[in-house]
Design a protein around this motif. Structure first.
Motif, PDB file in Angstrom:
ATOM      1  N   ASP A   6       0.807  -1.211   0.000  1.00 33.11           N
ATOM      2  CA  ASP A   6       0.000   0.000   0.000  1.00 33.11           C
ATOM      3  C   ASP A   6       0.841   1.263   0.000  1.00 33.11           C
ATOM      4  OD1 ASP A   6      -2.335  -1.476   0.037  1.00 33.11           O
ATOM      5  OD2 ASP A   6      -2.380  -1.555   2.224  1.00 33.11           O
ATOM      6  N   HIS A   7       2.143   1.164  -0.165  1.00 33.46           N
ATOM      7  CA  HIS A   7       3.008   2.322  -0.068  1.00 33.46           C
ATOM      8  C   HIS A   7       3.087   3.139  -1.354  1.00 33.46           C
ATOM      9  CE1 HIS A   7       5.500  -0.829  -1.785  1.00 33.46           C
ATOM     10  NE2 HIS A   7       6.249   0.120  -2.286  1.00 33.46           N
ATOM     11  N   LEU A   8       2.533   2.659  -2.438  1.00 30.43           N
ATOM     12  CA  LEU A   8       2.610   3.376  -3.711  1.00 30.43           C
ATOM     13  C   LEU A   8       1.518   4.437  -3.817  1.00 30.43           C
ATOM     14  CD1 LEU A   8       3.233   0.420  -6.200  1.00 30.43           C
ATOM     15  CD2 LEU A   8       4.914   1.944  -5.165  1.00 30.43           C
ATOM     16  N   SER A   9       1.869   5.551  -4.434  1.00 29.57           N
ATOM     17  CA  SER A   9       0.877   6.597  -4.690  1.00 29.57           C
ATOM     18  C   SER A   9       0.041   6.205  -5.908  1.00 29.57           C
ATOM     19  CB  SER A   9       1.579   7.934  -4.962  1.00 29.57           C
ATOM     20  OG  SER A   9       2.267   7.862  -6.210  1.00 29.57           O
ATOM     21  N   ILE A  10      -1.006   6.950  -6.143  1.00 29.25           N
ATOM     22  CA  ILE A  10      -1.843   6.694  -7.324  1.00 29.25           C
ATOM     23  C   ILE A  10      -1.014   6.851  -8.591  1.00 29.25           C
ATOM     24  CG2 ILE A  10      -3.795   7.557  -8.685  1.00 29.25           C
ATOM     25  CD1 ILE A  10      -5.180   8.203  -6.001  1.00 29.25           C
ATOM     26  N   LEU A  70      -6.556   3.068  -6.995  1.00 27.02           N
ATOM     27  CA  LEU A  70      -6.678   3.820  -5.753  1.00 27.02           C
ATOM     28  C   LEU A  70      -5.970   3.136  -4.590  1.00 27.02           C
ATOM     29  CD1 LEU A  70     -10.415   4.909  -6.002  1.00 27.02           C
ATOM     30  CD2 LEU A  70      -8.373   6.294  -6.446  1.00 27.02           C
ATOM     31  N   GLY A  71      -5.563   1.890  -4.783  1.00 28.05           N
ATOM     32  CA  GLY A  71      -4.873   1.157  -3.734  1.00 28.05           C
ATOM     33  C   GLY A  71      -5.802   0.613  -2.673  1.00 28.05           C
ATOM     34  N   GLN A  72      -7.039   0.350  -3.053  1.00 26.38           N
ATOM     35  CA  GLN A  72      -7.999  -0.185  -2.099  1.00 26.38           C
ATOM     36  C   GLN A  72      -7.683  -1.636  -1.805  1.00 26.38           C
ATOM     37  OE1 GLN A  72     -11.778   0.557  -3.978  1.00 26.38           O
ATOM     38  NE2 GLN A  72     -11.915   2.596  -3.098  1.00 26.38           N
ATOM     39  N   THR A  73      -7.748  -1.979  -0.552  1.00 24.94           N
ATOM     40  CA  THR A  73      -7.499  -3.340  -0.120  1.00 24.94           C
ATOM     41  C   THR A  73      -8.660  -4.227  -0.537  1.00 24.94           C
ATOM     42  OG1 THR A  73      -6.328  -2.496   1.794  1.00 24.94           O
ATOM     43  CG2 THR A  73      -6.992  -4.798   1.867  1.00 24.94           C
ATOM     44  N   VAL A  74      -8.317  -5.395  -1.065  1.00 23.33           N
ATOM     45  CA  VAL A  74      -9.338  -6.362  -1.446  1.00 23.33           C
ATOM     46  C   VAL A  74      -9.529  -7.304  -0.273  1.00 23.33           C
ATOM     47  CG1 VAL A  74      -9.942  -8.212  -3.042  1.00 23.33           C
ATOM     48  CG2 VAL A  74      -8.674  -6.216  -3.863  1.00 23.33           C
ATOM     49  N   LEU A  75     -10.710  -7.224   0.335  1.00 32.17           N
ATOM     50  CA  LEU A  75     -10.980  -8.070   1.482  1.00 32.17           C
ATOM     51  C   LEU A  75     -11.515  -9.433   1.075  1.00 32.17           C
ATOM     52  CD1 LEU A  75     -12.603  -5.443   3.858  1.00 32.17           C
ATOM     53  CD2 LEU A  75     -10.254  -6.284   3.847  1.00 32.17           C
ATOM     54  N   MET A  76     -12.336  -9.451   0.041  1.00 30.28           N
ATOM     55  CA  MET A  76     -12.922 -10.698  -0.389  1.00 30.28           C
ATOM     56  C   MET A  76     -13.275 -10.589  -1.861  1.00 30.28           C
ATOM     57  SD  MET A  76     -16.036 -12.806   1.319  1.00 30.28           S
ATOM     58  CE  MET A  76     -17.436 -11.970   0.617  1.00 30.28           C
ATOM     59  N   GLU A  77     -12.895 -11.568  -2.636  1.00 29.65           N
ATOM     60  CA  GLU A  77     -13.225 -11.573  -4.059  1.00 29.65           C
ATOM     61  C   GLU A  77     -14.671 -12.008  -4.246  1.00 29.65           C
ATOM     62  OE1 GLU A  77     -11.413 -10.765  -6.699  1.00 29.65           O
ATOM     63  OE2 GLU A  77      -9.599 -10.317  -5.579  1.00 29.65           O
ATOM     64  N   ASP A  78     -15.327 -11.349  -5.149  1.00 26.71           N
ATOM     65  CA  ASP A  78     -16.685 -11.730  -5.526  1.00 26.71           C
ATOM     66  C   ASP A  78     -16.572 -12.728  -6.664  1.00 26.71           C
ATOM     67  OD1 ASP A  78     -19.293 -12.013  -6.337  1.00 26.71           O
ATOM     68  OD2 ASP A  78     -19.665  -9.880  -6.614  1.00 26.71           O
TER      69      ASP A  78
END
Length: 98
Positions: A6-10, A70-78
């Protein structure tokens, strides 16, 4: 961008996916209707991140989700949303590693 942290910018994420797709800055900038200078400044953080509509356009062209840019964390794949075609296409189109 699963696994990159998560350390990368957009902008850094845009640059990462641009290189991953084999796009040059002039090509990607042209595809979104902007100058190469504009894209370079976005990628290096010398300019604020683009508006959400431009980020959505970049995500579409780079064939990634907006959440990945946006670097959003993926909690669960649909399971219904999974599409392996882009991953297979990328594997087939990537330069060979000898």
């Amino acid at each position: 961008m699963r696994g990159l942290g998560d350390h990368l910018s957009i902008g850094e994420r845009i640059a990462f996916y641009q290189k991953r797709r084999g796009y040059t800055q002039p090509l990607l900038a042209g595809l979104v209707g902007r100058s190469t200078d504009w894209l370079a400044k976005i990628e290096t953080g010398r300019r604020n991140s683009p508006r959400i509509d431009m980020l959505a356009k970049l995500a579409c062209i780079l064939r990634v989700s907006l959440g990945d840019l946006l670097g959003q964390t993926v909690l669960m794949e649909d399971e219904r949303q999974q599409d392996d075609v882009p991953a297979v296409r990328d594997a087939l189109m990537s330069p060979r590693q000898l």
